[in-house]
Design a protein around this motif. Structure first.
Motif, short mmCIF file in Angstrom:
data_model
loop_
_atom_site.label_atom_id
_atom_site.label_comp_id
_atom_site.label_asym_id
_atom_site.label_seq_id
_atom_site.Cartn_x
_atom_site.Cartn_y
_atom_site.Cartn_z
N LEU A 38 0.82 -1.13 -0.11
CA LEU A 38 -0.03 -0.44 0.32
C LEU A 38 1.15 1.12 0.09
CD1 LEU A 38 -2.80 1.26 0.07
CD2 LEU A 38 -2.58 1.24 2.63
N TRP A 90 3.89 1.91 -1.23
CA TRP A 90 4.23 1.58 -2.54
C TRP A 90 3.53 2.52 -3.01
CZ3 TRP A 90 4.21 -0.28 -6.97
CH2 TRP A 90 5.35 0.07 -8.60
N LEU A 91 1.95 1.67 -3.77
CA LEU A 91 1.71 2.45 -4.26
C LEU A 91 1.58 3.54 -4.21
CD1 LEU A 91 -1.18 -0.69 -4.11
CD2 LEU A 91 0.00 -0.31 -6.03
N ASN A 92 1.48 4.00 -2.44
CA ASN A 92 1.31 5.70 -2.82
C ASN A 92 1.94 6.75 -3.05
OD1 ASN A 92 -0.81 7.62 -1.20
ND2 ASN A 92 0.85 7.89 0.21
N SER A 112 0.89 7.35 -6.79
CA SER A 112 -0.81 7.14 -7.21
C SER A 112 -0.71 8.25 -8.39
CB SER A 112 -0.98 7.86 -5.01
OG SER A 112 -0.37 8.90 -5.72
N LYS A 164 0.70 8.13 -11.12
CA LYS A 164 0.65 7.84 -11.98
C LYS A 164 -0.63 6.86 -12.08
CE LYS A 164 4.42 5.12 -13.08
NZ LYS A 164 6.57 5.50 -12.96
N ILE A 165 -0.38 6.34 -11.29
CA ILE A 165 -1.90 4.82 -10.55
C ILE A 165 -2.90 5.77 -11.52
CG2 ILE A 165 -2.97 3.57 -9.43
CD1 ILE A 165 -0.20 3.04 -8.25
N MET A 166 -4.02 7.25 -10.44
CA MET A 166 -4.52 7.61 -10.95
C MET A 166 -5.09 7.54 -12.17
SD MET A 166 -5.41 9.93 -7.31
CE MET A 166 -6.83 10.52 -7.27
N LYS A 167 -3.86 8.04 -13.00
CA LYS A 167 -4.24 8.86 -14.26
C LYS A 167 -4.33 7.44 -15.25
CE LYS A 167 -0.63 11.43 -15.39
NZ LYS A 167 0.17 11.98 -16.31
N MET A 168 -3.93 6.81 -14.94
CA MET A 168 -3.79 5.12 -15.65
C MET A 168 -5.69 5.25 -15.25
SD MET A 168 -4.30 1.60 -14.93
CE MET A 168 -3.24 0.98 -13.57
N VAL A 169 -5.01 4.87 -14.21
CA VAL A 169 -7.27 3.95 -13.86
C VAL A 169 -8.55 4.82 -14.30
CG1 VAL A 169 -8.90 4.01 -11.98
CG2 VAL A 169 -6.24 3.28 -11.59
N LYS A 170 -7.61 6.17 -14.03
CA LYS A 170 -9.34 6.85 -15.05
C LYS A 170 -9.50 7.18 -16.14
CE LYS A 170 -8.62 10.78 -11.40
NZ LYS A 170 -7.88 12.16 -11.38
N LEU A 176 -9.18 3.64 -17.96
CA LEU A 176 -9.85 2.61 -17.39
C LEU A 176 -10.84 2.54 -18.25
CD1 LEU A 176 -7.51 0.77 -15.03
CD2 LEU A 176 -7.60 -0.43 -17.05
N PRO A 177 -11.25 1.61 -19.34
CA PRO A 177 -12.69 1.65 -19.15
C PRO A 177 -13.18 0.61 -18.03
CG PRO A 177 -11.96 -0.08 -20.61
CD PRO A 177 -10.99 0.39 -20.13
N PHE A 206 -5.69 6.46 -0.30
CA PHE A 206 -5.31 6.17 -1.83
C PHE A 206 -6.01 5.05 -1.75
CE2 PHE A 206 -2.46 4.80 -4.85
CZ PHE A 206 -2.83 4.97 -5.93
N TRP A 214 -9.47 5.30 -2.79
CA TRP A 214 -10.25 5.45 -4.01
C TRP A 214 -9.77 4.27 -5.11
CZ3 TRP A 214 -7.19 5.74 -8.48
CH2 TRP A 214 -7.48 6.32 -9.38
N LYS A 225 -12.81 -1.65 -12.57
CA LYS A 225 -11.83 -1.70 -14.14
C LYS A 225 -10.21 -2.23 -13.18
CE LYS A 225 -11.99 3.17 -14.05
NZ LYS A 225 -12.77 4.11 -14.65
N LEU A 271 -7.36 -4.70 -0.60
CA LEU A 271 -5.57 -4.22 -0.47
C LEU A 271 -5.30 -6.20 -0.66
CD1 LEU A 271 -3.25 -3.05 0.57
CD2 LEU A 271 -4.00 -2.94 2.58
#
Lengths: 338, 338, 338
Positions: free
Chosen positions: A319, A321-323, A326, A328-334, A336-337, B318, B321, B328, C319
């Motif tokens: 968690l 690491w993901l944060n 965040s 980059k990940i948020m941009k990518m997830v947005k 996603l279909p 995060f 979120w 997705k 998670l």
């Protein structure tokens, strides 16, 4: 009494000076009585001890020329512990006194050499074994049973029918045998479940200060032999604790839970009601167990709800690491279909 | 005693009426004694107070024509606090009494004006300073030392050699000086580590109800001056707490940990054994510290294991979120190559 | 007294044998008094009970031919609870005694049939209602008010002006009315906020062992009627607890918080200061509430900071799922553009 030579033999230490001196107790330099060994971690304290009545110095340092016999060891804590426990077995207990202000009711049986402190109360039908000490302000309601060689510190309350076996230590302010927390709600009314059982504490248990162990509802709350319980531990009704269990401070074990032998519970941890934890498991501090932990489960649990400690640590690490990524990940997830 | 005018000068308040009236104490309207100032937050209470023996009304509202002098302030809590503390310095303490049922052993030295409550026990070699009050049911084992102007509420237990400096307040049911939780396991046997140290509590410390502070193993558990400790706080053996520290309820500090000056610990927080927390840090409620917190670390820590509070909040945010987009994300992850 | 037939009628049970026998109390086979009904979960215990003075056996099993009347039920806990509560209303309370070692000051009003245990202290101006029992070692400072039919177990401390209504049970070692944890820091000095309020506990409240309820600062800390509080619960100054609230062990409610009717708080949970929790909500064990919970919020909260329990569980689950795919995810994230 034990000679210094004998101690050195049993704990692997070096004797400097007269090894035939006999030791009665190990104590802090501040509170020496006749026959006491005492200890120093530094030269300055060692020098001060030369002028006291101590019969021997226990130390980890080289003190050079010394007025008293010296027992030199590598690990002070280990050495002091072994000496303390050796002397416990050999030295006669202090003679107990019944303080004139203690209130002792009829049908009370006190063994030989029992001490009862000031303003203690011992209710009807209670039995206390030889060499047990009950300090000032303790209340033993009635029909309490205490074995031999126990030490009940000040202001402890033992409810009726509590049974304590031999060589048990209980620290001040602890309550044993109070009613468990049980109610039935029916048609908007709350009914108290009668708590009719008791508490049984087996040999060599030590219980810290201000701890609570509730009586069983129909049956018995049991603390197995050699188990050690710290301060502020909550042990609810009908709980069954095995042998050699260590329970650190502020831990709570809810109603009808059971804890296997050799379990170690970190501070502020908890076990939910009716849950069982298998023998030899470890709970990290603040862990909360809400599902049974079986023999085949990992050794150490962590978190709330509790999970394998390694897995829990990996999850928390991931968690974090993901944060860190965040954005980059948020941009990518947005993108996603759905 | 202090006049209303003098108080108004010191705390920045408005006097309405006779400012030369002298005040002895500030108290609730329910429990007024001669010379007391009292308080009202509303008109109705203010009117009722007109008919009491209060010498003065402290209030935040406009009470119009009033039978008694009025001290009008903006912040009641701040005003009452400053008045209370001003009066503490000036008003003579109540004369202490030794209750006839108190059991006081030989070699006890009581200062001037010491109060000892009913059924209290004061063991051999204990010293109590002037103007200190020890309430009913307290047990001071032996060779306890208490300074001047202390207030030990009912049913407190102080183990032998506990040392309490001046102006310390301890609330009911607290245990100070019990053995720490220390054992050595060797070849399947559990040995109790002897707890031979003591507890020292410095000037102006306040300790809540039902709290525990354990004695040191070889040395001393220390509570620094001006430190304030709430109810149910566990302070284990060998802990060193600095000055001006605030420790909220149900917090646990494990063995040999140290806490720097001005640290604030939220409720139900914890510090692991042998861990040190640098001065001026803040721990949020329920935080668990398992690594040293150094001066260079962030100011506020949160969670378990504890981390920088801002970072911890971001991580939790995060995760929330991510979970909102779990469908997705799961679909996407399933399609990723190994 | 109540006949077995009457009980069977009220709790839906089967009577085997003489239903006109009268019952005075329900108790464990170990501690039978005249007129007691007792219970067995197994054949062996049932056989042993045949030889005791019990007037009737309560059981869930088929015991065949039996020397005493039998009351057969499906749910022992429910049956014992209803019987216990029925008898409470009907059976006359035991006559209270004032132990000769109790220290009772002037201006104390004791109702009819009040019991005061050994070495208890009851301070000036205290009032105790009919049929209330105050056990050994209790300290009631002064001007305490206790209603009718209360049971105050051993070594409880009640500070001045504490008000306890009718049929309240308090277990041993509990402190009620101690000063709250309040300080103002100004220009580097720490000032104690005077705690001048009190505690009011309404009818039918039960409070566990070693619990603390602090007095209000200016006003009153209130525990609503029928509320049940377990061991080691911290209730800070100015808290307002509603009716029919259940608070499990080691829970903490910080200053000026309020808890609505019928709330259930799991063990080791907490509420921050000045926070309110609406009626009928549930807090899982270890939950920490730092924002108000309103009527329109979900029913059950979990975690720290607390959130809707379902949402919290989903987040934790997700998670765990993400972590299972951490390798793939990390590889993918590393390749994402900034």
């Amino acid at each position: 009494m034990l000679t210094i030579n004998k101690i050195a033999e049993l704990i692997d230490a070096e004797v400097i000076g007269d090894g035939d001196v006999q030791v009665k107790r190990i104590a802090h330099p501040r509170c020496l009585e006749k026959g006491d060994m005492t200890f120093a971690f530094d030269e300055e304290t060692a020098r001060l001890i030369e002028e006291t009545d101590a019969v021997c110095l226990l130390t980890t340092i080289d003190v050079g020329k010394y007025k008293k016999p010296v027992l030199k060891v590598k690990d002070m804590k280990a050495a002091a512990t072994m000496i303390y426990n050796l002397l416990l077995k050999i030295v006669e207990p202090k003679k107990g006194n019944i303080h004139p202000t203690a209130a002792i009711e009829e049908d009370v049986i006190l063994g030989k050499n029992v001490g009862v402190g000031a303003n203690a109360f011992i209710g009807k039908g209670t039995e206390v074994g030889d060499n047990t000490n009950i300090e000032a302000g303790c209340v033993l309601k009635y029909k309490v049973k205490i074995g031999k060689g126990c030490y009940i510190n000040a202001n402890v309350t033992l409810y009726e029918y509590t049974e304590i076996h031999d060589n048990v230590i209980i620290h001040s302010g602890t309550s044993i045998g109070a009613d468990g927390f049980g109610y039935i709600t029916k048609d908007g009314e709350i009914y108290k479940v009668p708590q009719m059982g008791r508490v049984v504490i087996k040999n060599n248990v030590e219980i810290g200060a201000n701890t609570c162990i509730d009586r069983g509802t129909f049956d018995t709350t049991v603390i197995g032999k050699n188990t050690k319980i710290d301060n502020f531990v909550q042990i609810a009704h009908n709980v069954n604790i095995g042998e050699n269990v260590f329970i650190a401070a502020q831990t709570g074990i809810a109603g009808s839970a059971s804890v296997g032998n050799n379990v170690m519970m970190g501070g502020q941890s908890g076990i939910s009601n009716h849950i069982s934890v298998a023998a030899n498991k470890k709970l990290a501090a603040k862990t909360g167990v809400i599902r049974n932990i079986k023999e085949s489960d990992p050794e150490t649990f962590f978190g709330y709800p509790s999970r394998d400690a390694r897995e829990a640590m990996k999850q928390l690490g991931f968690l974090s690491w993901l944060n860190k990524h965040s954005k980059k990940i948020m941009k990518m997830v947005k993108n996603l279909p759905e």
